[in-house]
Design a protein around this motif. Structure first.
Motif, PDB file in Angstrom:
ATOM      1  N   GLY A 156       0.895  -1.107   0.013  1.00  0.00           N
ATOM      2  CA  GLY A 156       0.070   0.042  -0.017  1.00  0.00           C
ATOM      3  C   GLY A 156       0.778   1.275  -0.058  1.00  0.00           C
ATOM      4  O   GLY A 156       2.049   1.377  -0.221  1.00  0.00           O
ATOM      5  N   PRO A 157       0.444   2.436   0.230  1.00  0.00           N
ATOM      6  CA  PRO A 157      -1.460   2.526   0.603  1.00  0.00           C
ATOM      7  C   PRO A 157      -2.086   2.556  -0.800  1.00  0.00           C
ATOM      8  O   PRO A 157      -1.822   2.694  -1.755  1.00  0.00           O
ATOM      9  CB  PRO A 157      -1.259   4.100   1.001  1.00  0.00           C
ATOM     10  CG  PRO A 157      -0.043   4.734   0.305  1.00  0.00           C
ATOM     11  CD  PRO A 157       1.003   3.600   0.382  1.00  0.00           C
ATOM     12  N   PHE A 158      -3.455   1.928  -0.405  1.00  0.00           N
ATOM     13  CA  PHE A 158      -4.405   1.403  -1.393  1.00  0.00           C
ATOM     14  C   PHE A 158      -5.149   2.740  -1.415  1.00  0.00           C
ATOM     15  O   PHE A 158      -5.862   2.955  -0.492  1.00  0.00           O
ATOM     16  CB  PHE A 158      -4.977   0.291  -0.908  1.00  0.00           C
ATOM     17  CG  PHE A 158      -4.067  -1.029  -1.234  1.00  0.00           C
ATOM     18  CD1 PHE A 158      -3.825  -1.423  -2.412  1.00  0.00           C
ATOM     19  CD2 PHE A 158      -3.220  -1.554  -0.088  1.00  0.00           C
ATOM     20  CE1 PHE A 158      -2.803  -2.454  -2.527  1.00  0.00           C
ATOM     21  CE2 PHE A 158      -2.451  -2.452  -0.245  1.00  0.00           C
ATOM     22  CZ  PHE A 158      -2.032  -2.992  -1.349  1.00  0.00           C
ATOM     23  N   VAL A 159      -5.643   3.303  -2.748  1.00  0.00           N
ATOM     24  CA  VAL A 159      -6.353   4.016  -2.725  1.00  0.00           C
ATOM     25  C   VAL A 159      -7.366   4.200  -3.793  1.00  0.00           C
ATOM     26  O   VAL A 159      -7.155   3.327  -4.836  1.00  0.00           O
ATOM     27  CB  VAL A 159      -5.385   5.671  -3.285  1.00  0.00           C
ATOM     28  CG1 VAL A 159      -6.154   6.829  -3.522  1.00  0.00           C
ATOM     29  CG2 VAL A 159      -4.192   5.832  -2.319  1.00  0.00           C
ATOM     30  N   ASP A 160      -8.550   4.561  -3.668  1.00  0.00           N
ATOM     31  CA  ASP A 160      -9.700   4.307  -4.633  1.00  0.00           C
ATOM     32  C   ASP A 160      -9.665   5.282  -5.761  1.00  0.00           C
ATOM     33  O   ASP A 160      -8.893   6.156  -5.947  1.00  0.00           O
ATOM     34  CB  ASP A 160     -11.075   4.381  -3.746  1.00  0.00           C
ATOM     35  CG  ASP A 160     -11.486   5.615  -3.545  1.00  0.00           C
ATOM     36  OD1 ASP A 160     -10.856   6.806  -3.677  1.00  0.00           O
ATOM     37  OD2 ASP A 160     -12.378   5.744  -2.704  1.00  0.00           O
ATOM     38  N   ALA A 161     -10.690   5.184  -6.564  1.00  0.00           N
ATOM     39  CA  ALA A 161     -10.677   5.780  -7.879  1.00  0.00           C
ATOM     40  C   ALA A 161     -10.980   7.229  -7.694  1.00  0.00           C
ATOM     41  O   ALA A 161     -10.550   8.225  -8.503  1.00  0.00           O
ATOM     42  CB  ALA A 161     -11.825   5.386  -8.703  1.00  0.00           C
ATOM     43  N   THR A 162     -11.310   7.869  -6.540  1.00  0.00           N
ATOM     44  CA  THR A 162     -11.500   9.130  -6.193  1.00  0.00           C
ATOM     45  C   THR A 162     -10.257   9.781  -5.443  1.00  0.00           C
ATOM     46  O   THR A 162     -10.314  11.032  -5.362  1.00  0.00           O
ATOM     47  CB  THR A 162     -12.853   9.339  -5.357  1.00  0.00           C
ATOM     48  OG1 THR A 162     -12.615   8.974  -3.968  1.00  0.00           O
ATOM     49  CG2 THR A 162     -14.049   8.754  -5.973  1.00  0.00           C
ATOM     50  N   GLY A 163      -9.314   8.904  -4.965  1.00  0.00           N
ATOM     51  CA  GLY A 163      -8.127   9.340  -4.361  1.00  0.00           C
ATOM     52  C   GLY A 163      -8.449   9.084  -2.656  1.00  0.00           C
ATOM     53  O   GLY A 163      -7.399   9.642  -2.118  1.00  0.00           O
ATOM     54  N   ALA A 164      -9.292   8.507  -2.253  1.00  0.00           N
ATOM     55  CA  ALA A 164      -9.283   8.177  -0.946  1.00  0.00           C
ATOM     56  C   ALA A 164      -8.806   7.038  -0.443  1.00  0.00           C
ATOM     57  O   ALA A 164      -8.752   6.226  -1.281  1.00  0.00           O
ATOM     58  CB  ALA A 164     -11.024   8.164  -0.609  1.00  0.00           C
ATOM     59  N   ARG A 165      -8.095   7.165   0.693  1.00  0.00           N
ATOM     60  CA  ARG A 165      -7.391   6.092   1.129  1.00  0.00           C
ATOM     61  C   ARG A 165      -8.246   5.060   1.776  1.00  0.00           C
ATOM     62  O   ARG A 165      -9.251   5.487   2.383  1.00  0.00           O
ATOM     63  CB  ARG A 165      -5.957   6.363   1.764  1.00  0.00           C
ATOM     64  CG  ARG A 165      -5.018   7.016   1.288  1.00  0.00           C
ATOM     65  CD  ARG A 165      -3.923   7.743   1.732  1.00  0.00           C
ATOM     66  NE  ARG A 165      -3.498   6.818   2.807  1.00  0.00           N
ATOM     67  CZ  ARG A 165      -2.104   6.736   3.308  1.00  0.00           C
ATOM     68  NH1 ARG A 165      -1.121   7.815   2.696  1.00  0.00           N
ATOM     69  NH2 ARG A 165      -1.603   5.976   3.997  1.00  0.00           N
TER      70      ARG A 165
END
Length: 742
Positions: A265-274
């Motif tokens: 990680g860090p793993f982040v979603d398509a909107t940039g939220a972790r």
């Protein structure tokens, strides 16, 4: 070997084979087989937390947690079944017996969530042990067992691979739900964990049986369990299931993903939220859509012979949610659906979610005249080898071999289990060369070359998975353990104007080959399915002049004030769940018709990182105090989430209610929320939730279905346990509008 020499060798093979026989045209395609969910229904009522792998014998083997398979049946010690076509299945019994289960497990321990892998010449299974002898009473750990075949016999190690993790207060964190990933650095990583403590990743020894070093936490607690990780196009994707897996008819379990360039990680979603932050992120992989299936989750991925990814998961039929009596064991059969990669993210059926109609089955077996379980029969120049304990006969290639029939042109995928002697080259269409030589894998097309380095300890003498795929003008060669999203190395080359012609597939070098398939590549889906869209404004209130016409209260809260174009409503120390039906609700008349979209803008400061259970505000679709669906921005322990929750009466004999929720979207202090309503063919009322953090880009999530009859009320709410906060947070609503649904 230089690229030109590879091409010269490939042409030499072409000349030899052309002198012996001409390629034979492949027969026309048969009608494609289909599957119908639940795919486990022929042998089991429930088959939860499934994982799956293709064995060297050509079967696909599925494994499940230790629930009883049928109503009234005994608990198992994890279950096994197999199929060749995903239509007919054979139940194989339990993974363990009382004599072979882990000796270090406490007598009353359950065994959950098997994760199946193959490397180092054996099958390796990771699983949850809910209680150990070291601290009887509830100290979950991760166990590991190995077997020479996918059906066993399974031999456990003499201790956990990931030990119980103390929480510092006399208890233990949720060390559950393992999932292995072999990464490009040659290391093996095991993801595990649950809501209590979050997901962590632990490096393992090369044999996969021991932990190495300290774990790295990759998600915040109170959100994810059921981890699974895959590598694709330069990214590591971590997926996890969220909300309650087992709330019967109100189960809102769903799967979300984040991605990272590192397996840690860090793993982040398509909107940039972790995924490890209080305002927790996650991009939807699968969630319920309003048909019969609710609570889809705890999944695994497979890739079929045509390169199509599939998600294997459990879900609950909302009409028959219990395996036993209400509030007993949930009925969670195994389902399967396509995964489409859209804008870099995995989406189930392009965002449509679980299917309840016939769907194309995973493509198995081979075209080009090849019998994948006896590959030598379809090749010129290959020698049939006797089988071993892992499968049937294999093909031995020493020098050169070619398919007896032509492979498709355009887009094609060639995949096999291979045991390598030295360099090994695959030639597609007479122009695309993929080679594994020395410490590298390479793709060569004309003067263009792309290479990747194999890990220093890569063992070519063991069985590994090799795939060569051409899609449009892009060629990808990948070497991994077992085709389950892991990798040792991947080389990819884009060639402008590449047009692969139909021709036999040719091989140079020395290798033993099994499970060989040659297939046209599945046509990729590149666009998300349609989502609700707001049309013209039908009715609404901007809160400009007090409460306009059409509003009515249930348990009016005098602290809610309309002023300055807003409805300001301090959160009530009240709730709507169970018997706590003391919260105020403010309803607005709904438009006529069988479809519309309700929208509000909400501002609610819930802070970050502290515990405020369960402060929330949002919209509610309401039949009565024990039958509703509410969409809210909510504090759940240390997380801030958007939750679409559902309550209903689950046991008619005493009116006992069940509550569960489905997570959706990214939380923020200011949010826009929508409920898209329609009436289905059965007359039921279906509500789908959507959220936005800017009022423009919308994330659409789960659907809940309310019973047929009069249209439920639609309104606003602001409540939740205050946990000592003074003054209480204030929910500010800018408007409530109703639009046409396009």
């Amino acid at each position: 070997m230089p690229p030109r020499l590879f091409l010269a060798a490939a042409l030499a093979v072409a000349a030899v084979t052309a002198g012996t026989t001409a390629a034979v045209a492949a027969p026309g395609p048969a009608a494609p087989p289909t599957t119908l969910n639940a795919i486990s229904s022929s042998f089991a009522d429930t088959f939860a937390d499934p994982s799956i792998i293709q064995g060297r014998d050509g079967y696909w083997y599925a494994y499940a947690t230790s629930d009883p398979l049928v109503a009234g049946g005994p608990f198992g010690l994890m279950h096994m079944a197999r199929t060749k076509d995903f239509g007919s299945w054979e139940y194989l019994g339990t993974v363990f017996s009382d004599a072979t289960k882990p000796s270090w497990a406490a007598p009353g321990s359950f065994f959950w969530a098997p994760d199946i892998r193959y490397f180092g010449g054996r099958y390796v299974m990771y699983f949850t042990v809910t209680d150990t002898l070291a601290n009887p009473g509830g100290d979950p750990a991760i166990g590991v067992a190995t077997a020479p075949t996918p059906s066993g016999p399974w031999t456990t190690t003499d201790g956990p691979v990931v030990a119980p993790k103390p929480d510092g207060s006399g208890g233990y964190f949720g060390t559950i739900d393992p999932a292995l990933l072999t990464a490009a650095d040659g290391k093996r990583y095991l993801y595990s964990g649950g809501f209590y403590g979050g997901l962590s990743v632990t490096e393992l020894s090369a044999d996969g049986l021991h932990s190495v070093g300290e774990p790295t936490q990759v998600t915040i607690g109170d959100r994810y369990e059921g981890s699974y990780a895959v590598y694709r196009d330069g990214w590591y994707y971590l997926m996890g299931s969220t909300s309650n897996c087992c709330a019967g008819p109100t189960t809102g379990y769903s799967v979300f993903a984040g991605r990272s360039k590192s397996p840690r990680g860090p793993f982040v979603d398509a909107t940039g939220a972790r995924m490890d932050e209080s305002r927790v992120g996650g991009t939807t992989v699968i969630t319920q859509n309003g048909n019969k299936w609710i609570g889809p989750g705890h999944h695994a991925f497979i890739t079929d012979a045509a390169g199509q990814d599939h998600i294997v998961y459990h879900a609950i039929d909302r009409g028959t949610p219990w395996l036993t009596d209400p509030f007993g064991i949930n009925r969670r059969p195994m389902l399967i659906d396509n995964i489409d990669w859209i804008d870099g993210w995995p989406r189930t059926r392009a965002g449509l979610g679980p299917s309840d109609t016939p769907q194309p089955a995973p493509v198995t077996g081979s075209a080009a005249g090849i019998n994948s379980v006896d590959p030598a029969a379809g090749l010129w120049g290959a020698i049939r080898q006797a089988g071993d304990s892992l499968g049937g006969p294999t093909a031995s290639i020493r020098g050169a071999a070619t398919t007896r029939q032509a492979a498709p042109g355009g887009s094609v995928r060639v995949e096999a289990d291979v045991k390598l002697c030295n360099s090994f080259t695959t030639v597609l269409g007479g122009s695309v060369v993929a080679t594994l030589s020395g410490s590298k894998i390479s793709v060569i097309v004309g003067r263009r070359t792309a290479s990747a380095t194999l890990p220093a300890d890569f063992d070519r003498s063991q069985w590994n998975k090799l795939s060569v795929q051409v899609v449009g003008n892009t060629v990808t060669v990948r070497v991994n353990d077992a085709g389950l999203g892991d990798l040792y190395a991947e080389a990819q080359l884009a060639v402008p104007g590449l047009k692969l012609r139909s021709a036999p597939v040719r091989w140079l070098g020395s290798a033993e080959v099994d499970n060989l398939t040659v297939r046209a590549v599945a046509e990729p889906v590149r666009r998300l399915a349609a989502v609700p869209r707001a049309g013209k404004l039908l009715v609404g209130d901007e809160f400009d002049l007090g409460l306009g016409a059409g509003w009515n209260w249930l348990r009016q809260d005098s602290n809610a004030i309309v002023a300055d174009g807003k409805l300001s409503w301090p959160l009530e120390n009240a709730d709507m769940v169970g018997s706590g039906n003391n919260a105020g609700l403010l309803f607005h008349d709904t438009p006529a018709g069988d479809s519309w979209i309700a929208e509000t803008q909400l501002h609610l400061e819930l802070g970050e990182g502290d515990i405020r259970n369960y402060q929330q505000a949002g919209m509610i679709a309401y039949r009565n105090d024990d039958d509703f669906a509410r969409l809210g921005d909510v504090s759940i322990w240390k997380t801030r989430q958007t939750e679409f929750g559902r309550e209903l009466v689950a046991r008619a004999s005493d009116g006992a209610t069940s509550y569960g929720g489905a997570a959706i979207g990214r939380p923020a202090p200011t949010m826009w929320m929508r409920l898209a309503y329609h009436r289905n063919a059965a007359g039921e009322h279906v509500y789908r939730a959507g959220t936005s953090i800017d009022g423009k880009a919308w994330t659409w999530g789960a659907s809940w279905v309310l019973p047929a009859g009069a249209t439920p009320k639609l309104g606003l709410y602001a409540h939740g346990d205050q946990t000592g906060v003074t003054p209480p947070p204030v929910a500010t609503f800018d408007y409530l509008r109703f639009y046409e649904s396009k």
